[in-house]
Design a protein around this motif. Structure first.
Motif, PDB file in Angstrom:
ATOM      1  N   ALA A 184      -7.680  54.560 103.257  1.00 56.22           N
ATOM      2  CA  ALA A 184      -9.029  55.077 104.499  1.00 56.22           C
ATOM      3  C   ALA A 184     -10.223  54.010 103.939  1.00 56.22           C
ATOM      4  CB  ALA A 184      -8.959  56.201 104.966  1.00 56.22           C
TER       5      ALA A 184
ATOM      6  N   PRO B 168      -8.370  53.053 109.791  1.00 52.89           N
ATOM      7  CA  PRO B 168      -7.079  54.346 109.566  1.00 52.89           C
ATOM      8  C   PRO B 168      -6.141  53.733 109.605  1.00 52.89           C
ATOM      9  CG  PRO B 168      -7.208  53.023 112.315  1.00 52.89           C
ATOM     10  CD  PRO B 168      -8.507  52.312 110.548  1.00 52.89           C
TER      11      PRO B 168
ATOM     12  N   GLY C 141     -11.470  63.008 109.873  1.00 53.15           N
ATOM     13  CA  GLY C 141      -9.989  62.936 110.798  1.00 53.15           C
ATOM     14  C   GLY C 141      -9.650  64.579 111.802  1.00 53.15           C
TER      15      GLY C 141
ATOM     16  N   ILE D 228      -4.217  61.310 110.909  1.00 52.17           N
ATOM     17  CA  ILE D 228      -5.403  60.335 110.883  1.00 52.17           C
ATOM     18  C   ILE D 228      -6.484  61.138 110.442  1.00 52.17           C
ATOM     19  CG2 ILE D 228      -6.193  60.734 113.174  1.00 52.17           C
ATOM     20  CD1 ILE D 228      -6.220  57.454 113.433  1.00 52.17           C
TER      21      ILE D 228
ATOM     22  N   TRP E  88     -13.164  56.996 118.057  1.00 60.23           N
ATOM     23  CA  TRP E  88     -13.898  55.700 117.019  1.00 60.23           C
ATOM     24  C   TRP E  88     -13.477  54.359 116.780  1.00 60.23           C
ATOM     25  CZ3 TRP E  88     -11.138  51.755 113.062  1.00 60.23           C
ATOM     26  CH2 TRP E  88     -11.858  52.110 112.006  1.00 60.23           C
TER      27      TRP E  88
ATOM     28  N   LEU F 223      -8.698  58.247 117.628  1.00 60.65           N
ATOM     29  CA  LEU F 223      -8.836  56.592 117.372  1.00 60.65           C
ATOM     30  C   LEU F 223      -9.462  55.529 118.168  1.00 60.65           C
ATOM     31  CD1 LEU F 223      -7.854  54.509 115.258  1.00 60.65           C
ATOM     32  CD2 LEU F 223      -5.641  53.977 116.821  1.00 60.65           C
TER      33      LEU F 223
ATOM     34  N   MET G 137     -10.170  58.218 108.834  1.00 56.36           N
ATOM     35  CA  MET G 137     -11.608  57.606 109.245  1.00 56.36           C
ATOM     36  C   MET G 137     -12.422  56.849 108.713  1.00 56.36           C
ATOM     37  SD  MET G 137     -10.473  57.048 113.510  1.00 56.36           S
ATOM     38  CE  MET G 137     -10.104  59.126 113.080  1.00 56.36           C
TER      39      MET G 137
END
Length: 154
Positions: free
Chosen positions: A99, A105, A142, A126, A16, A13, A128
């Motif tokens: 998303a 995210p 992800g 997750i 990103w 995360l 994104m």
């Protein structure tokens, strides 16, 4: 979205977010270098968004990592989410749609209830969005992590 609990997902995360540009500009696939985060490779997946202008695009597996392949009993590269997941595709479609709609995210955690006979495995994931032009979402990146009885697997 609440912050992921898993350290690998937290790392993805932050990575990103560091690739996002000013004024809501999204990173593209070319901005993501797997060599930057080799510890994430066993957990990553890439999903192509086919029909980026469509209200209901096809989501197609571009890359599925080692841990994902073991859990799902195959790589499914080139297949749509519907081909991979059958009647459980709606769950994944919802995550990818979220998303895209949020342009950010989304994360999920729980039991692996969507995969046959693996309800006893815990997961956290997750997803994104990525956009080659910084705006039009054409891919989802992800990662998913799995644990069995509290011990991370994969």
């Amino acid at each position: 979205m609440p912050a992921p609990q898993d350290l690998l997902l937290q790392d993805l995360l932050v990575y990103w977010q560091s690739k996002c540009g000013p004024s809501g500009r999204l990173p593209g696939r070319g901005d993501i270098d797997p060599a930057d985060k080799p510890q994430l490779l066993p957990h990553l997946f890439l999903i192509d968004v086919d029909g980026t202008g469509d209200a209901r695009p096809d989501y197609r597996v571009r890359l599925i990592s080692t841990a994902q392949s073991v859990i799902y009993n195959g790589s499914y590269t080139g297949q749509t989410i519907e081909q991979m997941m059958g009647n459980k595709a709606t769950l994944f479609r919802h995550a990818f749609d979220q998303a895209r709609q949020r342009r950010g995210p989304v994360g999920y955690a729980g039991k692996l209830v969507w995969w046959f006979g693996k309800e006893w495995i815990d997961f956290e994931s997750i997803q994104m969005p990525l956009a080659s032009d910084g705006n039009t979402i054409d891919m989802i990146i992800g990662a998913g992590v799995f644990s069995i009885m509290g011990r991370k697997w994969g």
